[in-house]
Design a protein around this motif. Structure first.
Motif, PDB file in Angstrom:
ATOM      1  N   LYS A 254       0.653  -1.382   0.150  1.00  0.00           N
ATOM      2  CA  LYS A 254      -0.157  -0.140  -0.062  1.00  0.00           C
ATOM      3  C   LYS A 254       0.982   1.064  -0.042  1.00  0.00           C
ATOM      4  CE  LYS A 254      -0.627   0.478   5.074  1.00  0.00           C
ATOM      5  NZ  LYS A 254      -1.608   1.142   6.135  1.00  0.00           N
ATOM      6  N   TYR A 255       0.214   2.231  -0.049  1.00  0.00           N
ATOM      7  CA  TYR A 255       0.983   3.781   0.145  1.00  0.00           C
ATOM      8  C   TYR A 255       1.011   4.341   1.010  1.00  0.00           C
ATOM      9  CZ  TYR A 255       1.267   3.844  -5.154  1.00  0.00           C
ATOM     10  OH  TYR A 255       1.154   3.775  -6.484  1.00  0.00           O
ATOM     11  N   VAL A 256       2.311   4.452   2.046  1.00  0.00           N
ATOM     12  CA  VAL A 256       2.563   4.537   3.198  1.00  0.00           C
ATOM     13  C   VAL A 256       3.254   6.639   2.379  1.00  0.00           C
ATOM     14  CG1 VAL A 256       3.003   2.805   4.414  1.00  0.00           C
ATOM     15  CG2 VAL A 256       4.619   4.129   2.894  1.00  0.00           C
ATOM     16  N   LEU A 257       2.608   7.173   3.703  1.00  0.00           N
ATOM     17  CA  LEU A 257       3.730   8.570   3.875  1.00  0.00           C
ATOM     18  C   LEU A 257       4.657   8.518   3.857  1.00  0.00           C
ATOM     19  CD1 LEU A 257      -0.470  10.250   5.171  1.00  0.00           C
ATOM     20  CD2 LEU A 257       1.043  10.835   2.556  1.00  0.00           C
ATOM     21  N   ASP A 258       5.434   9.543   3.902  1.00  0.00           N
ATOM     22  CA  ASP A 258       7.285   9.794   5.335  1.00  0.00           C
ATOM     23  C   ASP A 258       7.225  11.161   5.850  1.00  0.00           C
ATOM     24  OD1 ASP A 258       7.349   7.677   2.479  1.00  0.00           O
ATOM     25  OD2 ASP A 258       7.823   9.015   0.886  1.00  0.00           O
ATOM     26  N   CYS A 259       5.868  11.517   5.370  1.00  0.00           N
ATOM     27  CA  CYS A 259       6.313  12.718   7.124  1.00  0.00           C
ATOM     28  C   CYS A 259       5.548  13.065   7.782  1.00  0.00           C
ATOM     29  CB  CYS A 259       6.060  14.161   5.935  1.00  0.00           C
ATOM     30  SG  CYS A 259       4.600  13.908   5.275  1.00  0.00           S
ATOM     31  N   ALA A 260       5.282  13.415   8.563  1.00  0.00           N
ATOM     32  CA  ALA A 260       4.636  13.761   9.681  1.00  0.00           C
ATOM     33  C   ALA A 260       2.164  14.352   9.243  1.00  0.00           C
ATOM     34  CB  ALA A 260       4.835  14.811  10.938  1.00  0.00           C
TER      35      ALA A 260
END
Ligand SMILES: [Fe+2]
Ligand SMILES: [Fe+2]
Length: 317
Positions: A254-260
């Motif tokens: 799945k897509y994951v976020l790389d920031c807060a």
């Protein structure tokens, strides 16, 4: 209007189990009616506010042709709003009050529209990001809704939203051809990407309105819709070498976020305060409830016409 006799919850659920659509008030239960009114209001308000929000940027169109396509998108959006308010009226809602007399801060469109699009580049990215979010949400409603009149009306809406997001994609590819266009796009993407990611709302683990799935108002959960949006928005940005704080994780599939995330946002500067780390969804809800910088101005643009007309009528009387 005489209050309609509504069905019991059990009768409605029974109808849905038989895969029969709900066609009118007479087929609804109190919970179904409240739920469908809530989701229709969000949709109607979102379509309506995109009119003034897009117009605010359309005036910066680089050519008459470009201005023409922006205005035709605005016209589509007002048509989409009209469909949703019309359905609400058939459910007994006073839409004149809803549109023209409601306090701006009580409108239910996503927070992103309160942050002004100040250039043609930002309008193009809005088509690519925001219209894609609309297309994702309404495409899901079209597939899954149990409310027949809305399902049929969405055939037209779906086709037009495809055009809007293609307008955004083609526009981005065109702007990206030279370095200054690429830099302008990156600046827009920097604040607009996460605003669209948060658009899909609370994560599933915190979501309140269970009837949206139980009664078949929509098919996918918030997190599924967010994934769906990222599955085409992230590759588009990758293709254009625009940096976004998200990537596809092979292991998690799945897509994951790389920031807060979620995070605090400075709406005046149009800047994410990512160095402060994540905030809570409560903080996000507070920011949404307080609305953003252009809420009053954009709702005002919609409500002004009727007020002016009434004033003229009074003078004539
Ligand atoms: Fe629309
Ligand atoms: Fe649209």
């Amino acid at each position: 209007m005489v209050a309609p006799v509504l069905q019991s919850e059990e009768a409605v659920l029974d109808r849905l189990r038989k895969q029969q659509l709900v066609e009118s008030l007479e087929h609804m239960s109190p919970v179904y009616l409240e739920g469908i009114k809530r989701i229709l209001t969000v949709s109607a308000d979102t379509e309506l506010i995109s009119g003034p929000a897009y117009y605010h940027a359309a005036v910066h169109a680089p050519s008459l042709n470009a201005f023409g396509s922006a205005v035709s998108i605005i016209q589509d959006e007002l048509g989409h709003a009209h469909i949703a308010y019309r359905l609400l009226r058939d459910l007994g809602v006073d839409t004149e009050q809803l549109i023209f007399e409601r306090e701006p801060r009580h409108f239910k469109y996503p927070y992103a529209f309160d942050v002004p699009l100040d250039s043609w580049v930002e309008l193009i990215v809005a088509n690519a990001f925001y219209d894609r979010a609309g297309y994702t949400l309404l495409g899901d409603v079209y597939q899954s809704t149990t409310f027949g009149p809305w399902k049929r009306a969405l055939v037209k809406v779906d086709k037009e939203e495809t055009f809007h997001l293609r307008h955004g994609e083609q526009g981005m590819r065109k702007l990206n051809k030279d370095q200054s266009g690429h830099e302008d796009l990156q600046r827009a993407v920097d604040w607009m990407f996460l605003l669209t990611v948060e658009w899909f709302g609370l994560p599933d683990s915190m979501k309140k309105h269970g009837e949206q799935l139980n009664y078949g108002f929509k098919g996918m959960s918030n997190d599924e819709l967010r994934q769906h949006w990222m599955s085409t928005a992230v590759p588009l940005c990758n293709e254009l070498q625009l940096k976004v704080p998200a990537h596809y994780d092979e292991e998690q599939k799945k897509y994951v976020l790389d920031c807060a995330f979620p995070a605090h946002f400075d709406a005046q500067k149009k800047q994410w305060l990512l160095e402060d780390g994540s905030c809570t969804w409560d903080d996000v809800m507070k920011r949404w409830k307080a609305r953003g910088p252009k809420n009053e101005a954009f709702v005002g643009m919609i409500q002004r016409g009727k007020r002016e007309m009434l004033k003229l009528l009074e003078q004539d009387a």
